[in-house]
Each structure stands twice: as structure tokens, then as C-alpha cells.
Design a protein around this motif. Structure first.
Motif, PDB file in Angstrom:
ATOM      1  N   THR A 100       0.838  -1.206   0.000  1.00 15.26           N
ATOM      2  CA  THR A 100       0.000   0.000   0.000  1.00 15.26           C
ATOM      3  C   THR A 100       0.868   1.249   0.000  1.00 15.26           C
ATOM      4  O   THR A 100       0.637   2.190  -0.767  1.00 15.26           O
ATOM      5  CB  THR A 100      -0.932   0.000   1.236  1.00 15.26           C
ATOM      6  OG1 THR A 100      -1.746  -1.168   1.199  1.00 15.26           O
ATOM      7  CG2 THR A 100      -1.798   1.241   1.271  1.00 15.26           C
ATOM      8  N   ALA A 116       1.410   4.195  -2.778  1.00 17.59           N
ATOM      9  CA  ALA A 116       1.289   5.617  -2.447  1.00 17.59           C
ATOM     10  C   ALA A 116       2.529   6.372  -2.942  1.00 17.59           C
ATOM     11  O   ALA A 116       2.426   7.470  -3.480  1.00 17.59           O
ATOM     12  CB  ALA A 116       1.112   5.805  -0.941  1.00 17.59           C
ATOM     13  N   HIS A 158       2.392   6.758  -6.695  1.00 17.41           N
ATOM     14  CA  HIS A 158       1.321   7.638  -7.152  1.00 17.41           C
ATOM     15  C   HIS A 158       1.115   8.776  -6.160  1.00 17.41           C
ATOM     16  O   HIS A 158      -0.015   9.168  -5.874  1.00 17.41           O
ATOM     17  CB  HIS A 158       0.025   6.839  -7.319  1.00 17.41           C
ATOM     18  CG  HIS A 158       0.176   5.663  -8.240  1.00 17.41           C
ATOM     19  ND1 HIS A 158       0.231   5.804  -9.606  1.00 17.41           N
ATOM     20  CD2 HIS A 158       0.318   4.339  -7.988  1.00 17.41           C
ATOM     21  CE1 HIS A 158       0.390   4.613 -10.159  1.00 17.41           C
ATOM     22  NE2 HIS A 158       0.444   3.706  -9.204  1.00 17.41           N
ATOM     23  N   SER A 213      -1.277  11.482  -6.726  1.00 19.80           N
ATOM     24  CA  SER A 213      -2.711  11.159  -6.647  1.00 19.80           C
ATOM     25  C   SER A 213      -3.234  11.144  -5.219  1.00 19.80           C
ATOM     26  O   SER A 213      -4.439  11.141  -5.011  1.00 19.80           O
ATOM     27  CB  SER A 213      -2.970   9.785  -7.268  1.00 19.80           C
ATOM     28  OG  SER A 213      -2.602   9.781  -8.612  1.00 19.80           O
ATOM     29  N   VAL A 214      -2.333  11.073  -4.251  1.00 24.15           N
ATOM     30  CA  VAL A 214      -2.747  11.020  -2.846  1.00 24.15           C
ATOM     31  C   VAL A 214      -3.169  12.424  -2.414  1.00 24.15           C
ATOM     32  O   VAL A 214      -2.389  13.366  -2.523  1.00 24.15           O
ATOM     33  CB  VAL A 214      -1.606  10.498  -1.942  1.00 24.15           C
ATOM     34  CG1 VAL A 214      -2.052  10.451  -0.485  1.00 24.15           C
ATOM     35  CG2 VAL A 214      -1.144   9.129  -2.400  1.00 24.15           C
ATOM     36  N   PRO A 215      -4.388  12.566  -1.930  1.00 29.13           N
ATOM     37  CA  PRO A 215      -4.848  13.900  -1.500  1.00 29.13           C
ATOM     38  C   PRO A 215      -3.984  14.460  -0.373  1.00 29.13           C
ATOM     39  O   PRO A 215      -3.403  13.714   0.423  1.00 29.13           O
ATOM     40  CB  PRO A 215      -6.267  13.641  -1.001  1.00 29.13           C
ATOM     41  CG  PRO A 215      -6.673  12.346  -1.618  1.00 29.13           C
ATOM     42  CD  PRO A 215      -5.421  11.555  -1.782  1.00 29.13           C
ATOM     43  N   ALA A 264      -8.692  12.685   3.726  1.00 32.62           N
ATOM     44  CA  ALA A 264      -8.791  12.192   2.354  1.00 32.62           C
ATOM     45  C   ALA A 264      -7.619  11.255   2.033  1.00 32.62           C
ATOM     46  O   ALA A 264      -7.787  10.242   1.355  1.00 32.62           O
ATOM     47  CB  ALA A 264      -8.833  13.360   1.382  1.00 32.62           C
ATOM     48  N   ALA A 265      -6.433  11.580   2.538  1.00 31.71           N
ATOM     49  CA  ALA A 265      -5.265  10.717   2.321  1.00 31.71           C
ATOM     50  C   ALA A 265      -5.478   9.362   2.991  1.00 31.71           C
ATOM     51  O   ALA A 265      -5.159   8.313   2.418  1.00 31.71           O
ATOM     52  CB  ALA A 265      -4.001  11.383   2.854  1.00 31.71           C
ATOM     53  N   ARG A 318      -8.379   7.908   3.663  1.00 30.92           N
ATOM     54  CA  ARG A 318      -9.377   7.170   2.877  1.00 30.92           C
ATOM     55  C   ARG A 318      -8.735   6.582   1.624  1.00 30.92           C
ATOM     56  O   ARG A 318      -9.019   5.446   1.248  1.00 30.92           O
ATOM     57  CB  ARG A 318     -10.541   8.085   2.500  1.00 30.92           C
ATOM     58  CG  ARG A 318     -11.514   8.332   3.626  1.00 30.92           C
ATOM     59  CD  ARG A 318     -12.799   8.994   3.147  1.00 30.92           C
ATOM     60  NE  ARG A 318     -12.599  10.239   2.430  1.00 30.92           N
ATOM     61  CZ  ARG A 318     -12.498  11.441   3.017  1.00 30.92           C
ATOM     62  NH1 ARG A 318     -12.596  11.543   4.335  1.00 30.92           N
ATOM     63  NH2 ARG A 318     -12.309  12.519   2.290  1.00 30.92           N
ATOM     64  N   TRP A 319      -7.860   7.333   0.971  1.00 34.05           N
ATOM     65  CA  TRP A 319      -7.176   6.861  -0.225  1.00 34.05           C
ATOM     66  C   TRP A 319      -6.340   5.621   0.104  1.00 34.05           C
ATOM     67  O   TRP A 319      -6.405   4.606  -0.592  1.00 34.05           O
ATOM     68  CB  TRP A 319      -6.293   7.983  -0.782  1.00 34.05           C
ATOM     69  CG  TRP A 319      -5.718   7.729  -2.141  1.00 34.05           C
ATOM     70  CD1 TRP A 319      -6.232   8.109  -3.333  1.00 34.05           C
ATOM     71  CD2 TRP A 319      -4.484   7.049  -2.444  1.00 34.05           C
ATOM     72  NE1 TRP A 319      -5.418   7.710  -4.364  1.00 34.05           N
ATOM     73  CE2 TRP A 319      -4.336   7.049  -3.847  1.00 34.05           C
ATOM     74  CE3 TRP A 319      -3.500   6.425  -1.676  1.00 34.05           C
ATOM     75  CZ2 TRP A 319      -3.255   6.466  -4.490  1.00 34.05           C
ATOM     76  CZ3 TRP A 319      -2.408   5.838  -2.318  1.00 34.05           C
ATOM     77  CH2 TRP A 319      -2.289   5.869  -3.706  1.00 34.05           C
ATOM     78  N   THR A 363      -8.509   2.596   0.945  1.00 28.39           N
ATOM     79  CA  THR A 363      -9.100   2.041  -0.279  1.00 28.39           C
ATOM     80  C   THR A 363      -8.086   1.194  -1.027  1.00 28.39           C
ATOM     81  O   THR A 363      -8.400   0.090  -1.486  1.00 28.39           O
ATOM     82  CB  THR A 363      -9.627   3.179  -1.187  1.00 28.39           C
ATOM     83  OG1 THR A 363     -10.616   3.902  -0.461  1.00 28.39           O
ATOM     84  CG2 THR A 363     -10.216   2.636  -2.468  1.00 28.39           C
ATOM     85  N   VAL A 364      -6.866   1.685  -1.155  1.00 31.34           N
ATOM     86  CA  VAL A 364      -5.810   0.917  -1.832  1.00 31.34           C
ATOM     87  C   VAL A 364      -5.565  -0.396  -1.080  1.00 31.34           C
ATOM     88  O   VAL A 364      -5.479  -1.462  -1.692  1.00 31.34           O
ATOM     89  CB  VAL A 364      -4.510   1.741  -1.942  1.00 31.34           C
ATOM     90  CG1 VAL A 364      -3.346   0.875  -2.397  1.00 31.34           C
ATOM     91  CG2 VAL A 364      -4.705   2.910  -2.902  1.00 31.34           C
TER      92      VAL A 364
END
Length: 174
Positions: free
Chosen positions: A49, A53, A56, A59-61, A66-67, A69-70, A73-74
Motif C-alpha cells: 500500500t 502511495a 502515485h 494522486s494522494v490527497p 482524504a489521504a 481514505r485513499w 481504499t488501496v
């Protein structure tokens, strides 16, 4: 809000360190639940994971919630992908424990082991012998054998399992 793609390597490393410090415990807790307490698997998935991160990072908020949650989710998707892989992979079938078979230089032991194996194979039905030969000697997959014999893959797998059990029983008796 996303991180600008032209951020320096030092800033990216600092961001990744902060992401790991802030969220790795929460991600690990989730992974432990999803892997039914298998710590090694959960830690491997946490590492994957964080690696995703890192790859990407743009792409991570930036916002902490929000980070998180990202990342969660991954992690959840990695667990799902792993489960799907295991479902599509044929079950591993272990042959008889062959460690007791003597080395090449022990001709008496080799002869006895060969005799025991021949006797055990003789106890099997012709269909069982044929199935074991197709799968283990020829090296065909259960799907290939199913196609050749015109039966479902599950039937091939279960009959192979039962043939191996009969072979083991025959070896114990011999």
C-alpha cells in the motif's frame, strides 16, 4: 487538492514519511481485520500500500482524512485482488512424502521403494492410475485433463485428490 507533479524528491520523501507516520497504524489495523489476523500478510500488504502511495504520490490527497481514505481504499483493493488470485489458482496437491526414498547410491533402498510404489499403484483403479499419470507424470493441468476426458475441472481435481489419498494408503500398507 493534489500535490504538484514537479515537487522535489526531498519534499516527496518528506511527504511519504509523514503519510506513513500518520496513517500506517490505521491501515495495518484494517489489514489485520481483512486478513483474519495474519500479521505477516497484513504487513506485506501495508508495505505494498505504501509503495503504491509512493508511486502515485501525486494522486494522494493532501488533506489528512482524504489521504487516509485513499490509503485504506488501496489496502482494501489489494486484499480483494489477493483473494481473487487465490480463487483462480488451482489448489495445491501434495504428493506422498518422498523424503524416505533413499538416495541414488542406495540400490537396495531404491529397489524396495520402487517395489512399494509399484504395489501401491497396482492397488489403484486404472482410471485413478491414468489420472495421476496425466497430471503428475505428463504434467497436464486439471483444465487440460478435463478437456481431454470430457469432464468438469472440479471432477478432475476431486478424482485426483481421491487417487492421491488411495496411493498414500497403498504406500502405508506396503
Amino acid at each position: 487538492m493534489l500535490l504538484a507533479p514537479d515537487v522535489s524528491a526531498a519534499a516527496q520523501a518528506e511527504r511519504m514519511t509523514a503519510l506513513h507516520a500518520d496513517h500506517s497504524r490505521a491501515v495495518l489495523r484494517l489489514l489485520l481485520v481483512l486478513t483474519h489476523g495474519k500479521r505477516q500478510t497484513a504487513e506485506d500488504l501495508l508495505q505494498e500500500t505504501m509503495l503504491r502511495a509512493w508511486r502515485h504520490l501525486d494522486s494522494v490527497p493532501v488533506e489528512a482524512d482524504a489521504a487516509r481514505r485513499w490509503l485504506l481504499t488501496v489496502a482494501r483493493r489489494l486484499v480483494i485482488d489477493g483473494a481473487r488470485l487465490r480463487l483462480n489458482r488451482p489448489a495445491e496437491v501434495h504428493l506422498v512424502d518422498m523424503t524416505w526414498i533413499p538416495a541414488d547410491d542406495d540400490t537396495t533402498g531404491t529397489a524396495l521403494a520402487s517395489h512399494a510404489m509399484r504395489q501401491a499403484l497396482g492397488l489403484l483403479s486404472p482410471a485413478q492410475r491414468s489420472l495421476l499419470c496425466e497430471v503428475y507424470l505428463v504434467g497436464r493441468s486439471p483444465k487440460e485433463v478435463a478437456g481431454r476426458l470430457g469432464m468438469p475441472v472440479g471432477t478432475v481435481k476431486s478424482r485426483t485428490h481421491h487417487a492421491l489419498c488411495a496411493l498414500r494408503s497403498g504406500l502405508k500398507a506396503a
